[in-house]
Design an enzyme around this catalytic site. Sequence first.
Site, PDB file in Angstrom:
ATOM      1  N   LYS A 278     -25.785 -26.381   7.292  1.00 28.55           N
ATOM      2  CA  LYS A 278     -26.001 -26.121   5.864  1.00 28.55           C
ATOM      3  C   LYS A 278     -26.890 -27.183   5.219  1.00 28.55           C
ATOM      4  O   LYS A 278     -27.090 -28.268   5.762  1.00 28.55           O
ATOM      5  CB  LYS A 278     -24.656 -25.988   5.139  1.00 28.55           C
ATOM      6  CG  LYS A 278     -23.995 -24.637   5.472  1.00 28.55           C
ATOM      7  CD  LYS A 278     -22.832 -24.292   4.604  1.00 28.55           C
ATOM      8  CE  LYS A 278     -22.333 -22.900   5.013  1.00 28.55           C
ATOM      9  NZ  LYS A 278     -21.055 -22.542   4.410  1.00 28.55           N
ATOM     10  N   ARG A 313     -16.268 -22.743  11.588  1.00 29.46           N
ATOM     11  CA  ARG A 313     -17.272 -21.691  11.785  1.00 29.46           C
ATOM     12  C   ARG A 313     -18.603 -22.351  12.134  1.00 29.46           C
ATOM     13  O   ARG A 313     -19.128 -23.126  11.335  1.00 29.46           O
ATOM     14  CB  ARG A 313     -17.375 -20.879  10.484  1.00 29.46           C
ATOM     15  CG  ARG A 313     -18.313 -19.704  10.527  1.00 29.46           C
ATOM     16  CD  ARG A 313     -18.306 -18.976   9.182  1.00 29.46           C
ATOM     17  NE  ARG A 313     -19.159 -17.808   9.221  1.00 29.46           N
ATOM     18  CZ  ARG A 313     -20.472 -17.839   9.010  1.00 29.46           C
ATOM     19  NH1 ARG A 313     -21.082 -18.972   8.742  1.00 29.46           N
ATOM     20  NH2 ARG A 313     -21.184 -16.727   9.079  1.00 29.46           N
TER      21      ARG A 313
HETATM   22  C1  9MG Z   1     -20.469 -16.007   5.967  1.00 27.02           C
HETATM   23  N1  9MG Z   1     -20.328 -17.425   5.712  1.00 27.02           N
HETATM   24  C2  9MG Z   1     -21.339 -18.335   5.568  1.00 27.02           C
HETATM   25  N2  9MG Z   1     -20.828 -19.537   5.330  1.00 27.02           N
HETATM   26  C3  9MG Z   1     -19.483 -19.409   5.327  1.00 27.02           C
HETATM   27  C4  9MG Z   1     -18.404 -20.293   5.125  1.00 27.02           C
HETATM   28  O1  9MG Z   1     -18.603 -21.567   4.837  1.00 27.02           O
HETATM   29  N3  9MG Z   1     -17.163 -19.817   5.202  1.00 27.02           N
HETATM   30  C5  9MG Z   1     -16.935 -18.489   5.449  1.00 27.02           C
HETATM   31  N4  9MG Z   1     -15.657 -18.063   5.502  1.00 27.02           N
HETATM   32  N5  9MG Z   1     -17.919 -17.601   5.643  1.00 27.02           N
HETATM   33  C6  9MG Z   1     -19.159 -18.067   5.575  1.00 27.02           C
END
Ligand code: 9MG
Length: 332
Positions: A278, A313
């Site tokens: 990010k 994630r």
């Molecule tokens: C789809 N998506 C993109 N960034 C995300 C994040 O930080 N958390 C979750 N749950 N989905 C995300």
Amino acid sequence: MKTYYQPIPVPRANLSSQGMVLAGGWMGFDQVIAHTRKDSCVLPVQEVPKDVLHQITQNRSIFPGLFDNRPSVMGILNVTPDSFSDGGLFHNPDDALSHANHLVDQGADVLDIGGESTRPGADFVPADQEISRVVPVIEALAGKVGRPISLDTRKSIVAAAGIKVGAAWINDVSALSYDRDMAKTVADEDSPVCLMHAQGDPKTMQAAPQYDNVLLDVYDYLEARIDFCVKAGINREKIIVDPGIGFGKSLDHNLALLKGLPLFHALGCPILLGVSRKRFIGTLAGVDDAKDRMPGSVSVAVLAAAAGVQIIRVHDVAETVQALKVAMPLIA
Ligand code: 9MG
């Protein structure tokens, strides 16, 4: 005035005799930071109200065994042409299946599939287009990759179509606030759901995000969304929460949330964290190209593990899994 209790995670081996296990997992705590909107102080665990202690300590039982001794790694599989750091690679179901198998071989515990980019500034995608992107891929993967498939969508019609062909969770970056039918769909399907905090829509969310106290505001929002879901018939034990790093947040907001991550254990749900590649990592590290942000992403994943976060994630599954294998015996 409301008090918020943030456990201070320590290795379970270092706990005092009063110490307790954090969320039935790999960390413990014997002190908390008690926050109000005026100030904060450190308290021993005995001074935390019983109902809050129960929320902080109880096992997270969505998937038995999944969150007991390490975070689960959620591998990202985007099927969008404009996703912010790996877009457009896996449109066709055969390519998606082979990439999914690759992520599983690298150690992914869950796969997250999305057909609408949520990067800052991303355009809206109509439901029929989103369905045509994700359904063939879920159909190709479900039951074949040996891992649950999470479907990243804000739309009930997409969620229903995905669940029908095998999606096991819904990951909704609007915490079920975008589509008024989403809560009913999730409740009817008895599906696990991730409620993520976002301020604003992906198109405009980074314009000028504002909070009184970002950590406590996001906590209150998630608490209210959990109540909303439970009233709509969703099983509380199937709810996952996510502070939504980068979704309507400045660099300082993201840092405050990451430093305060253990607070979210008091919601009584597993925590999911997405920081992979990010922008704030690029800002801190001085790295423009999202694809070059793996080391910074992995470093936050390790810190999240030390905060007891249950699901991380990521784009870079192999690197994150290796980092966690080395870090877990040192932090837990
Ligand atoms: C789809 N998506 C993109 N960034 C995300 C994040 O930080 N958390 C979750 N749950 N989905 C995300």
